[in-house]
Each structure stands twice: as C-alpha cells, then as structure tokens.
Design an enzyme around this catalytic site. Structure first.
Site, short mmCIF file in Angstrom:
data_model
loop_
_atom_site.label_atom_id
_atom_site.label_comp_id
_atom_site.label_asym_id
_atom_site.label_seq_id
_atom_site.Cartn_x
_atom_site.Cartn_y
_atom_site.Cartn_z
N SER A 11 -19.08 -103.47 8.52
CA SER A 11 -19.08 -104.75 8.61
C SER A 11 -18.22 -105.43 7.25
O SER A 11 -17.44 -106.62 7.31
CB SER A 11 -20.37 -105.48 8.83
OG SER A 11 -21.04 -104.82 7.63
N PHE A 12 -18.68 -105.26 6.16
CA PHE A 12 -18.07 -105.60 4.86
C PHE A 12 -16.60 -105.36 4.71
O PHE A 12 -15.85 -106.25 4.43
CB PHE A 12 -19.02 -105.36 3.68
CG PHE A 12 -18.77 -106.39 2.44
CD1 PHE A 12 -18.76 -107.69 2.67
CD2 PHE A 12 -18.71 -106.05 1.27
CE1 PHE A 12 -18.48 -108.79 1.75
CE2 PHE A 12 -18.46 -106.74 0.06
CZ PHE A 12 -18.46 -108.21 0.47
N LYS A 32 -12.70 -93.13 10.99
CA LYS A 32 -12.68 -91.97 11.44
C LYS A 32 -12.68 -92.26 13.00
O LYS A 32 -12.33 -91.34 13.86
CB LYS A 32 -13.78 -91.11 11.26
CG LYS A 32 -13.52 -90.58 9.68
CD LYS A 32 -14.88 -89.69 9.37
CE LYS A 32 -14.74 -88.92 8.05
NZ LYS A 32 -15.91 -88.33 7.45
N LYS A 106 -23.19 -100.31 -2.82
CA LYS A 106 -24.13 -100.76 -3.41
C LYS A 106 -25.15 -99.57 -3.39
O LYS A 106 -26.09 -99.69 -2.66
CB LYS A 106 -24.64 -101.99 -2.88
CG LYS A 106 -23.56 -103.26 -2.85
CD LYS A 106 -24.03 -104.49 -2.56
CE LYS A 106 -23.04 -105.61 -2.89
NZ LYS A 106 -23.62 -106.91 -2.21
N LYS A 192 -31.06 -103.94 -5.89
CA LYS A 192 -31.57 -105.22 -5.16
C LYS A 192 -32.05 -104.67 -3.76
O LYS A 192 -32.81 -105.10 -2.88
CB LYS A 192 -30.68 -106.23 -5.11
CG LYS A 192 -29.20 -106.25 -4.64
CD LYS A 192 -29.14 -106.11 -3.18
CE LYS A 192 -27.74 -105.84 -2.86
NZ LYS A 192 -27.39 -105.71 -1.38
N ASP A 245 -27.65 -111.77 -5.68
CA ASP A 245 -27.20 -110.81 -4.57
C ASP A 245 -28.86 -110.45 -4.20
O ASP A 245 -29.09 -110.02 -3.05
CB ASP A 245 -26.76 -109.32 -5.14
CG ASP A 245 -26.06 -108.69 -4.05
OD1 ASP A 245 -25.99 -109.15 -2.83
OD2 ASP A 245 -25.33 -107.68 -4.22
N ARG A 256 -29.38 -105.54 6.40
CA ARG A 256 -29.86 -104.53 7.08
C ARG A 256 -31.15 -103.96 6.22
O ARG A 256 -32.11 -103.33 6.86
CB ARG A 256 -28.64 -103.23 7.16
CG ARG A 256 -28.19 -103.09 5.96
CD ARG A 256 -26.82 -102.12 6.43
NE ARG A 256 -25.97 -102.89 6.69
CZ ARG A 256 -24.80 -102.24 6.75
NH1 ARG A 256 -24.42 -101.20 6.98
NH2 ARG A 256 -23.34 -103.22 7.54
N GLU A 282 -28.59 -98.61 2.77
CA GLU A 282 -28.30 -98.29 1.71
C GLU A 282 -29.62 -97.99 0.90
O GLU A 282 -29.97 -97.04 0.02
CB GLU A 282 -27.14 -98.98 0.73
CG GLU A 282 -26.03 -98.88 1.26
CD GLU A 282 -25.34 -97.63 0.66
OE1 GLU A 282 -25.79 -96.62 0.20
OE2 GLU A 282 -23.96 -97.45 0.55
#
Length: 332
Positions: A11-12, A32, A106, A192, A245, A256, A282
């Site tokens: 997405s980012f 991929k 991140k 964060k 953030d 997420r 993450e």
C-alpha cells in the site's frame, strides 16, 4: 525528471509511487506477484492494497529484478522489514554502479536488532552504496493516494540524501521536512507499531479515552527511553517521526497494527485476526525484537513486555492490563 525504482507493491509503496509519478518522475515498480504487475500495467490499480485508488498511468511495473535494477539510480525500498535484507542482497548481486536507497519500512530486525538502514548497509557493497535514507511519519497510504494533506520526515546520515528525498517527494499535499537524526526517525517509526497494537487492544476491549491517552503517553515514554539508550535524540520523538506517527497509528482503523490489536481485544486469536487481514503487521515482529533488545540494554519497557506476553506467551489481555496497573509505585 528523475528515474526511480520502487521495490515492493504494497500500500505505501504504491501510494508513494503515485506521488513520484505525479511529481513528474519516471517510476518503475518491482514486485514478485505477476498478477499484481499485470493489473497495474493494464488497469492502473492495485486493488489488493488500495482498493478504490486509480493510479497515475505513467507508473509501470515489472517482476524482472534485472530490469528494475537497471532502470534507475534511486531505489525506494518499500518492503516489509523481514524481507528487506533478502531483497537488498539480491539487488546487490546484480549492481554495477552506485545507487541511492530510500526506505519506508518501520521495523527492527529479529535476532540482530538492527534498524532497516543498517540492514541495507550490511547488504549493499560499499562501492555500490551512494547513500541510505528513510522517509517516515504519520502517513496512511489510503490518505496519501487521494491527496489528503500529509507531512513526513526524511532522514539520513548524509544530508544530501535527506535533501534529495525532500526534493523528490514534496508537493502541495505531501510536505517533507528533513531531520538529521536517522536513529531517532527509524526507531520512532518502528517502536510506535508496538504501542499501536496495544492501543488497538485497549479499544477492542472497550476501555475509554483515559486508558487510550495513558497508553500513548506512557508508550512514548518507553520509546524515548530505548531510543536515547540507542543514540537517538529524545527530541526526535516529539516530532513527526515520533509522536506524530504514534498518534496516527494508535487512533486509526487504517493502521493494520491498531486493527490487529482491536481484533485481539475483541477476543480473536492472533491466527484468526491475521488470516482476516491478509497483510504484514510489522508490530508483531517489532514487539519480538524490542522485547529482547530492551532486556539486553536493561531498559524498562512495561507495555512492550505486556504485549509480548499477549502475542507470544498466550497470556490474556485483561491479565496483562491488570499487571500493568498494579506495578510498583513510580514517579513519572
């Protein structure tokens, strides 16, 4: 006009590829998944990650690593932390000239406890490394791609890389500040995510605003403690890469990490929650890394410790909250 290869089609990475293309740069995305590549080239969409977004028609995509490497001298590394070292090593094996690497991951690597810029530095031979930087801050891809006003920070050990990043990305809806504290900006973005998962849990349980505010405030305190121990400037955590953030990730269903926590707070198992999300979270991996790193560095991180117990030791959410509230009396 500058050529840029974006490694990763999440997405980012997709949202930032769109920014770069709209800023007049030539953008090639590498991924991929051939179906995703074909969709982007044919329909100019990436519906798995940005369901309703129509992307700039000048963005092209490929699954050919060699083509992606040869396309540009600037690489945007928009990959999950756990994939960064592998892909960077694959890139290094095919390099013949210097490249600049800007990452947006991140996280903290499991086992080594390294920041993402350190992972890239490890993987790229010095003769091919023209500089490594990070772009980080309160920036949901879903808002960036529809041109909602967003402000982020660019940082690197090399000021010219920070300035390059600022020049490439900045426009009338994405404002980019430079920041000299690479360690702090990277740690703020990674740590964060731990607090965001915990914040989601608090919301999922149904606790009120008092609990949410306390969690973010005390979460920032432990982020700052570890950051200072690792060489960051504590003031960085009061900026975009820190509290900025933290706020956006702890308060939004776009996050997420928050969403995973919310599902856990609602009583779902981690496997069930992750299967419903079908995205990399993450905060799970970062919690594992930081739990062990904090112990190694002798830094008190009670929220991180509590979340680790929930994620990896199957301790109930409410039991961990009770333990946090009943800790020994302390001064703020």
């Amino acid at each position: 006009m500058t050529k840029i290869t974006v490694f990763g089609m999440g997405s980012f990475g997709t949202a930032l590829a769109n920014v770069l293309a709209e800023n007049g740069h030539d953008v090639l995305m590498w991924g991929k998944n051939q179906d995703a590549v074909d969709e982007l080239n044919t329909c100019h969409t990436n519906k798995k990650y940005l369901k309703y977004a129509k992307l700039d028609v000048n963005i092209i995509a490929t699954s050919d690593m060699t083509k992606a490497i040869q396309f540009a001298d600037i690489y945007l590394m928009a990959l999950p932390t756990k994939a960064m070292r592998e892909v960077a090593s694959q890139i290094n094996d095919k390099l013949t000239s210097k490249k600049t690497f800007i990452h947006v991951a991140k996280g903290i690597e499991n086992g080594t406890f390294k920041r993402v810029s350190e992972m890239i530095e490890d993987s790229i031979s010095p003769e091919y490394n023209a500089g490594i930087g990070v772009l980080s801050g309160p920036s949901h891809a879903e808002e960036v791609v529809v041109k909602q006003p967003t402000t982020v920070a660019a940082s690197s050990k090399d000021k010219s890389v920070s300035k390059l990043t600022q020049d490439l990305f900045m426009n009338d809806y994405l404002r980019v500040y430079t920041n000299d504290d690479l360690i702090g900006v990277e740690l703020g973005g990674a740590l964060k995510n731990i607090i965001a998962v915990a914040s989601g849990i608090v919301a999922g349980i149904g606790y009120g605003d008092n609990a949410k505010a306390a969690l973010m405030t005390r979460g920032l305190a432990e982020i700052s403690r570890l950051g200072e121990k690792l060489g960051a400037d504590p003031m960085t955590f009061l900026g975009l890469g820190g509290i900025g953030d933290l706020i956006v990730t702890c308060t939004s269903t776009h996050s997420r990490n928050f969403t995973l926590g919310y599902k856990l707070g609602q009583g779902e198992s981690m496997d069930q929650a992750l299967s419903e999300m079908n995205m990399v979270v993450e905060g799970i991996y970062t919690t594992k890394s930081v739990y062990h790193l904090a112990k190694e560095k002798n830094v008190d991180m009670p929220i991180t410790n509590a979340l680790y117990r929930v994620l990896f030791e199957n301790i109930s959410v409410k039991e961990c909250v009770k333990d946090l509230m009943e800790r020994d009396k302390k001064s703020e």
